[in-house]
Design a protein around this motif. Structure first.
Motif, PDB file in Angstrom:
ATOM      1  N   ARG A 176       0.702  -1.177  -0.006  1.00 46.62           N
ATOM      2  CA  ARG A 176       0.020   0.135  -0.141  1.00 46.62           C
ATOM      3  C   ARG A 176       0.845   1.417  -0.014  1.00 46.62           C
ATOM      4  O   ARG A 176       0.451   2.215  -0.209  1.00 46.62           O
ATOM      5  N   GLN A 177       2.248   1.095   0.411  1.00 50.58           N
ATOM      6  CA  GLN A 177       2.925   2.134   0.184  1.00 50.58           C
ATOM      7  C   GLN A 177       3.484   2.654  -0.967  1.00 50.58           C
ATOM      8  O   GLN A 177       4.315   3.551  -1.266  1.00 50.58           O
ATOM      9  N   ILE A 178       3.145   1.874  -1.977  1.00 50.52           N
ATOM     10  CA  ILE A 178       3.706   2.372  -3.554  1.00 50.52           C
ATOM     11  C   ILE A 178       3.322   3.456  -3.976  1.00 50.52           C
ATOM     12  O   ILE A 178       2.081   4.109  -3.552  1.00 50.52           O
ATOM     13  N   SER A 179       4.275   4.257  -4.612  1.00 52.73           N
ATOM     14  CA  SER A 179       3.834   5.813  -4.989  1.00 52.73           C
ATOM     15  C   SER A 179       2.668   5.623  -5.992  1.00 52.73           C
ATOM     16  O   SER A 179       2.808   4.535  -6.833  1.00 52.73           O
ATOM     17  N   GLY A 180       2.043   6.625  -6.311  1.00 52.12           N
ATOM     18  CA  GLY A 180       0.972   6.704  -7.517  1.00 52.12           C
ATOM     19  C   GLY A 180       1.980   6.644  -8.925  1.00 52.12           C
ATOM     20  O   GLY A 180       1.249   5.945  -9.811  1.00 52.12           O
ATOM     21  N   GLU A 181       3.148   7.287  -8.806  1.00 50.12           N
ATOM     22  CA  GLU A 181       3.648   7.194 -10.076  1.00 50.12           C
ATOM     23  C   GLU A 181       4.367   5.548 -10.387  1.00 50.12           C
ATOM     24  O   GLU A 181       4.141   5.420 -11.538  1.00 50.12           O
ATOM     25  N   ASP A 182       4.687   4.825  -9.431  1.00 52.30           N
ATOM     26  CA  ASP A 182       5.040   3.484  -9.711  1.00 52.30           C
ATOM     27  C   ASP A 182       3.902   2.672  -9.943  1.00 52.30           C
ATOM     28  O   ASP A 182       4.096   1.869 -10.759  1.00 52.30           O
ATOM     29  N   LEU A 183       2.670   3.020  -9.365  1.00 52.36           N
ATOM     30  CA  LEU A 183       1.548   2.179  -9.843  1.00 52.36           C
ATOM     31  C   LEU A 183       1.154   2.307 -11.126  1.00 52.36           C
ATOM     32  O   LEU A 183       0.812   1.237 -11.761  1.00 52.36           O
ATOM     33  N   GLU A 184       1.035   3.583 -11.628  1.00 55.35           N
ATOM     34  CA  GLU A 184       0.749   3.844 -13.058  1.00 55.35           C
ATOM     35  C   GLU A 184       1.485   3.247 -13.967  1.00 55.35           C
ATOM     36  O   GLU A 184       1.394   2.759 -14.836  1.00 55.35           O
ATOM     37  N   TRP A 185       3.017   3.379 -13.696  1.00 58.08           N
ATOM     38  CA  TRP A 185       4.020   2.659 -14.498  1.00 58.08           C
ATOM     39  C   TRP A 185       3.875   1.316 -14.765  1.00 58.08           C
ATOM     40  O   TRP A 185       3.941   0.681 -15.822  1.00 58.08           O
ATOM     41  N   LEU A 186       3.592   0.783 -13.572  1.00 57.78           N
ATOM     42  CA  LEU A 186       3.284  -0.968 -13.545  1.00 57.78           C
ATOM     43  C   LEU A 186       2.220  -1.194 -14.318  1.00 57.78           C
ATOM     44  O   LEU A 186       1.937  -2.165 -14.835  1.00 57.78           O
ATOM     45  N   TYR A 187       1.298  -0.143 -14.217  1.00 48.76           N
ATOM     46  CA  TYR A 187      -0.124  -0.637 -14.790  1.00 48.76           C
ATOM     47  C   TYR A 187       0.105  -0.679 -16.273  1.00 48.76           C
ATOM     48  O   TYR A 187      -0.641  -1.296 -17.262  1.00 48.76           O
ATOM     49  N   GLN A 188       0.874   0.530 -16.824  1.00 42.79           N
ATOM     50  CA  GLN A 188       0.985   0.508 -18.178  1.00 42.79           C
ATOM     51  C   GLN A 188       1.753  -0.440 -18.780  1.00 42.79           C
ATOM     52  O   GLN A 188       1.749  -1.169 -19.858  1.00 42.79           O
ATOM     53  N   GLU A 189       2.796  -1.094 -18.036  1.00 44.22           N
ATOM     54  CA  GLU A 189       3.579  -2.199 -18.394  1.00 44.22           C
ATOM     55  C   GLU A 189       2.605  -3.602 -18.547  1.00 44.22           C
ATOM     56  O   GLU A 189       2.579  -4.441 -19.211  1.00 44.22           O
ATOM     57  N   ASN A 190       1.574  -3.544 -17.392  1.00 45.06           N
ATOM     58  CA  ASN A 190       0.881  -4.692 -17.348  1.00 45.06           C
ATOM     59  C   ASN A 190       0.091  -4.627 -18.704  1.00 45.06           C
ATOM     60  O   ASN A 190      -0.370  -5.514 -19.287  1.00 45.06           O
ATOM     61  N   LEU A 191      -0.657  -3.508 -19.251  1.00 45.03           N
ATOM     62  CA  LEU A 191      -1.544  -3.366 -20.311  1.00 45.03           C
ATOM     63  C   LEU A 191      -0.700  -3.852 -21.630  1.00 45.03           C
ATOM     64  O   LEU A 191      -1.602  -3.860 -22.713  1.00 45.03           O
ATOM     65  N   LYS A 192       0.563  -3.890 -21.640  1.00 45.79           N
ATOM     66  CA  LYS A 192       1.195  -4.544 -22.969  1.00 45.79           C
ATOM     67  C   LYS A 192       0.760  -5.979 -23.225  1.00 45.79           C
ATOM     68  O   LYS A 192       0.957  -6.358 -24.311  1.00 45.79           O
TER      69      LYS A 192
END
Length: 295
Positions: A176-192
């Motif tokens: 839960r401590q992950i930053s919003g920036e890291d979460l969005e980056w991970l999500y974009q990788e996921n969408l590939k």
């Protein structure tokens, strides 16, 4: 960026770090819907001691997105072909989530001749309650999804709410401590990862039963669990107890004991790697102690 093409025509993106003269090679395998970029923060530290190989498995990241080969066995064959392409005769391997399943499949298909050691991160030996698993046994090994649940889960990545399903699934794996920036980056990788290919691969992945592979693992192995991971840490203890000589390390909530540990600081991940069994150098495990001392 470097690429090579598999025997069935799939171009895979891979990355090499560290000196080619390094005594040891470390191969990193990401999980379902992730990418080799997950390891980017720890590779600079690891590359001080290793030749480090990371790559996007087919359908993921910057690799080709074929319509064929959505099977764990094919991903294991991809790994074997990559090792051949890079002339790797011996390496240490770390697999996170589905990456661990690919390593189990690799051992099952090709044996351990090229494997010096294993790190298994947050992956049950069975995910689905298969017909031959009674409920009590299923709970021990980490199987928590029944057949209807597995079908619904895979279908959810194809439906109208697929984007939110994928986002929620990703969040369930993260601290839960992950930053919003890291979460969005991970999500974009996921969408590939294409939803159709990803759904088929996911179903193949969660229908596997690797329990018979565990007792046949004959290399030093570290099993990593997270106290607050969505993977029951007790299932990782169960796996470690069945791999001869394996060690288990369970990280607490305070230590970041949730999955995707590669997003933690390099020093923290180094601590995970350093927990590999400290076996004396021998004919069976040549150079193991030297490997561990430099981590």
């Amino acid at each position: 960026m470097s690429t090579f093409t598999t025997a069935d025509g799939c171009k895979l993106d891979y990355h090499l770090a560290g000196s080619s003269s390094s005594e040891r090679t470390l191969v990193l395998l990401h999980g379902w819907s992730q990418s080799r970029a997950m390891f980017d923060r720890v590779i600079p530290m690891l590359a001080r001691h290793y030749r480090v190989v990371s790559y996007d498995q087919r359908g993921h990241g910057e690799s080709d997105h074929p319509t064929h080969g959505a099977r764990i066995a094919r991903l294991a064959r991809d790994l074997d072909e990559l090792l051949t392409h890079l002339h790797i005769e011996q390496a240490d391997f770390a697999g996170h989530s589905m990456g661990a399943s690919v390593l189990w499949s690799y051992l099952d298909l090709f044996g351990s001749a090229k494997v010096s050691s294993l790190i298994i991160i947050d992956q049950p030996s069975a995910c689905t309650i298969l017909p031959w698993l009674d409920p009590a046994e299923a709970a021990k090994v980490g199987a928590i999804v029944d057949f209807p649940g597995a079908e619904a889960f895979c279908k959810s990545f194809l439906g109208p709410d697929a984007a939110s399903v994928r986002h929620d699934f990703l969040v369930s794996m993260l601290t839960r401590q992950i930053s919003g920036e890291d979460l969005e980056w991970l999500y974009q990788e996921n969408l590939k990862l294409d939803g159709g290919f990803g759904s088929r691969l996911l179903l193949d992945h969660i229908m596997q039963d690797w329990r018979d592979v565990l007792p046949r693992i004959d290399v030093p192995t570290l099993v990593i669990a997270g106290e607050v991971s969505h993977v029951n840490p007790a299932s990782q203890k169960w796996s470690a107890e069945r791999i001869p000589g394996a060690q288990l390390r369970t990280f607490t909530a305070e230590e970041g004991g949730r999955t995707l540990p590669v997003l933690r600081a390099a020093r923290a991940f180094r601590g995970r790697l350093a927990l590999l069994p400290r076996c004396p150098a021998s004919a069976a495990y040549p150079g193991t102690r030297r490997l561990l001392m430099c981590l």
